[in-house]
Design a protein around this motif. Structure first.
Motif, PDB file in Angstrom:
ATOM      1  N   LYS A 115      42.005 -22.471   9.256  1.00  0.00           N
ATOM      2  CA  LYS A 115      40.619 -22.332   9.720  1.00  0.00           C
ATOM      3  C   LYS A 115      40.054 -23.684  10.154  1.00  0.00           C
ATOM      4  O   LYS A 115      39.347 -23.775  11.156  1.00  0.00           O
ATOM      5  CB  LYS A 115      39.756 -21.723   8.610  1.00  0.00           C
ATOM      6  CG  LYS A 115      40.083 -20.274   8.300  1.00  0.00           C
ATOM      7  CD  LYS A 115      39.218 -19.749   7.171  1.00  0.00           C
ATOM      8  CE  LYS A 115      39.559 -18.295   6.846  1.00  0.00           C
ATOM      9  NZ  LYS A 115      38.733 -17.780   5.719  1.00  0.00           N
ATOM     10  N   ASN A 166      38.731 -24.557  13.906  1.00  0.00           N
ATOM     11  CA  ASN A 166      37.356 -25.030  14.085  1.00  0.00           C
ATOM     12  C   ASN A 166      37.327 -26.409  14.738  1.00  0.00           C
ATOM     13  O   ASN A 166      36.509 -26.672  15.635  1.00  0.00           O
ATOM     14  CB  ASN A 166      36.656 -25.061  12.727  1.00  0.00           C
ATOM     15  CG  ASN A 166      35.187 -25.416  12.840  1.00  0.00           C
ATOM     16  OD1 ASN A 166      34.367 -24.628  13.270  1.00  0.00           O
ATOM     17  ND2 ASN A 166      34.850 -26.625  12.439  1.00  0.00           N
ATOM     18  N   GLN A 190      32.040 -14.602  14.160  1.00  0.00           N
ATOM     19  CA  GLN A 190      31.996 -16.055  13.990  1.00  0.00           C
ATOM     20  C   GLN A 190      30.783 -16.660  14.683  1.00  0.00           C
ATOM     21  O   GLN A 190      30.146 -17.584  14.160  1.00  0.00           O
ATOM     22  CB  GLN A 190      33.284 -16.676  14.537  1.00  0.00           C
ATOM     23  CG  GLN A 190      34.525 -16.327  13.751  1.00  0.00           C
ATOM     24  CD  GLN A 190      34.501 -16.917  12.357  1.00  0.00           C
ATOM     25  OE1 GLN A 190      33.963 -18.018  12.139  1.00  0.00           O
ATOM     26  NE2 GLN A 190      35.052 -16.194  11.399  1.00  0.00           N
ATOM     27  N   TYR A 250      31.601 -21.858  19.484  1.00  0.00           N
ATOM     28  CA  TYR A 250      31.893 -20.429  19.308  1.00  0.00           C
ATOM     29  C   TYR A 250      31.128 -19.570  20.315  1.00  0.00           C
ATOM     30  O   TYR A 250      31.594 -18.482  20.668  1.00  0.00           O
ATOM     31  CB  TYR A 250      31.555 -20.015  17.875  1.00  0.00           C
ATOM     32  CG  TYR A 250      32.606 -20.449  16.882  1.00  0.00           C
ATOM     33  CD1 TYR A 250      33.709 -19.651  16.618  1.00  0.00           C
ATOM     34  CD2 TYR A 250      32.518 -21.673  16.223  1.00  0.00           C
ATOM     35  CE1 TYR A 250      34.691 -20.044  15.716  1.00  0.00           C
ATOM     36  CE2 TYR A 250      33.491 -22.082  15.324  1.00  0.00           C
ATOM     37  CZ  TYR A 250      34.568 -21.263  15.074  1.00  0.00           C
ATOM     38  OH  TYR A 250      35.540 -21.667  14.190  1.00  0.00           O
TER      39      TYR A 250
END
Length: 344
Positions: free
Chosen positions: A101, A105, A267, A241
């Motif tokens: 993750k 990111n 998200q 995002y």
């Protein structure tokens, strides 16, 4: 049945050839081969069966012995090891998911940052909030300069007070050793001691000013700037995002893409809520910081002005009254403990 077999074997003729060798008939040759095959292969003990009924019973009553196994003797010993391995595997999977993750990111945020820098991406801007943040950074820079200059003034003034004290002691000593100049040395000794005393009082006021400004700049303002940094990171993640969702929405709508769009939407919502929350926190902190800054600096600037004016006017009573007004405590007279400046 056994008697009939034995009688048959007793009446069986065994022909003898000319060499005296026994030779069976053709059918007996086949029987002998069958017996040899049985003796060679032999019955497999693992494949023997236990018959639960009488001879010629139903097939359901036959239980293969190969299916009967001894109970495991290592089950109780291997169970804790298996649990430990599962726990270790669970921790490893959790760490791997966290790193995964973080990597995704970081990649999205880096991509968004370069897109903004090269003018290929859009960014969310709150003009009013951005102006307040720029003003705070400029104000902090100027207050840091004030703090640096006030600290320099304290250091230089402390050295001057120490010089005055040493000069007063020399004048007092010369007054005792020079009868013809006793009065002149005595006057100057008293003047330097009075200036030294007032200088220590002024130093107390300046130190209080420096300490208060230092708290305002390096604690209160710094705390607000840390929240602003978190807000800016949240803004970058939100835009990253958002751009990812817009890119997926503009592409083809097959089954796999729809699943990815749904995950991207989730998200996007998570990072939007985080961005909105931190933006609200920054607005509140900026408001309270401005109110606190005005309150603190109003008091400190008034103290600094009144103390400096009273000192250079030679008004000792006004100088002491100023320190009492702002609750500035000095070192008690006759104390042997050095001030915090002397300990530096």
């Amino acid at each position: 049945m056994a008697d009939s077999i034995m009688s048959k074997a007793a009446t069986m003729e065994i022909p003898i050839n000319s060499n005296g060798d026994s030779r069976t008939l053709g059918e007996d040759d086949g029987l002998e081969q069958d017996l040899q095959q049985v003796m060679v292969s032999g019955p497999n003990l693992n494949e023997t069966s236990i018959v639960s009924g009488g001879y010629g019973g139903a097939a359901e009553g036959i239980i293969p012995t190969s299916s009967i196994k001894a109970p495991s003797m290592h089950h109780s010993n291997s169970n804790p090891n298996m649990m430990a391995e599962e726990a270790t595997r669970g921790i490893a999977v959790e760490k791997f998911d966290t790193v995964k993750k973080w990597g995704i990111n970081t990649y999205k945020c880096t991509k968004q940052m370069f897109s903004e820098r090269f003018g290929r991406g859009s960014r969310t801007v709150d003009l009013e909030l951005e102006a307040q943040i720029d003003l705070l950074r400029d104000t902090k820079s100027k207050y840091e300069n004030v703090l640096h200059l006030a600290s320099s003034l304290t250091s230089h003034f402390y050295n001057m007070v120490q010089t005055q004290q040493a000069l007063g002691d020399i004048f007092a000593d010369l007054s005792q050793k020079s009868p013809e100049l006793q009065d002149e040395f005595g006057y100057n000794a008293e003047t330097q001691k009075l200036l030294c005393k007032n200088g220590e009082t002024l130093l107390g006021a300046i130190n209080f000013f420096v300490s208060s400004v230092n708290t305002l700049v390096n604690k209160t303002m710094e705390d607000t700037l840390m929240t602003i940094k978190m807000y800016e990171n949240a803004r970058l993640e939100f835009d990253a995002y958002r751009a990812d969702l817009e890119e997926l929405s503009a592409g083809p709508r097959d089954a796999g893409t729809m699943v990815r769009i749904e995950m991207a939407q989730q998200q996007y919502q998570v990072h939007r809520d985080k961005y909105e929350r931190l933006r609200s926190d920054v607005s509140i902190k900026l408001k309270f910081l401005e109110e606190n800054k005005v309150k603190v600096m109003h008091k400190q600037l008034l103290l600094f002005h009144n103390a400096i004016s009273a000192y250079f006017a030679g008004n000792q009573q006004q100088l002491e009254q100023t320190l009492r007004q702002f609750n500035v405590k000095l070192k008690p007279p006759g104390s042997d403990k050095p001030s915090w400046l002397e300990e530096q």
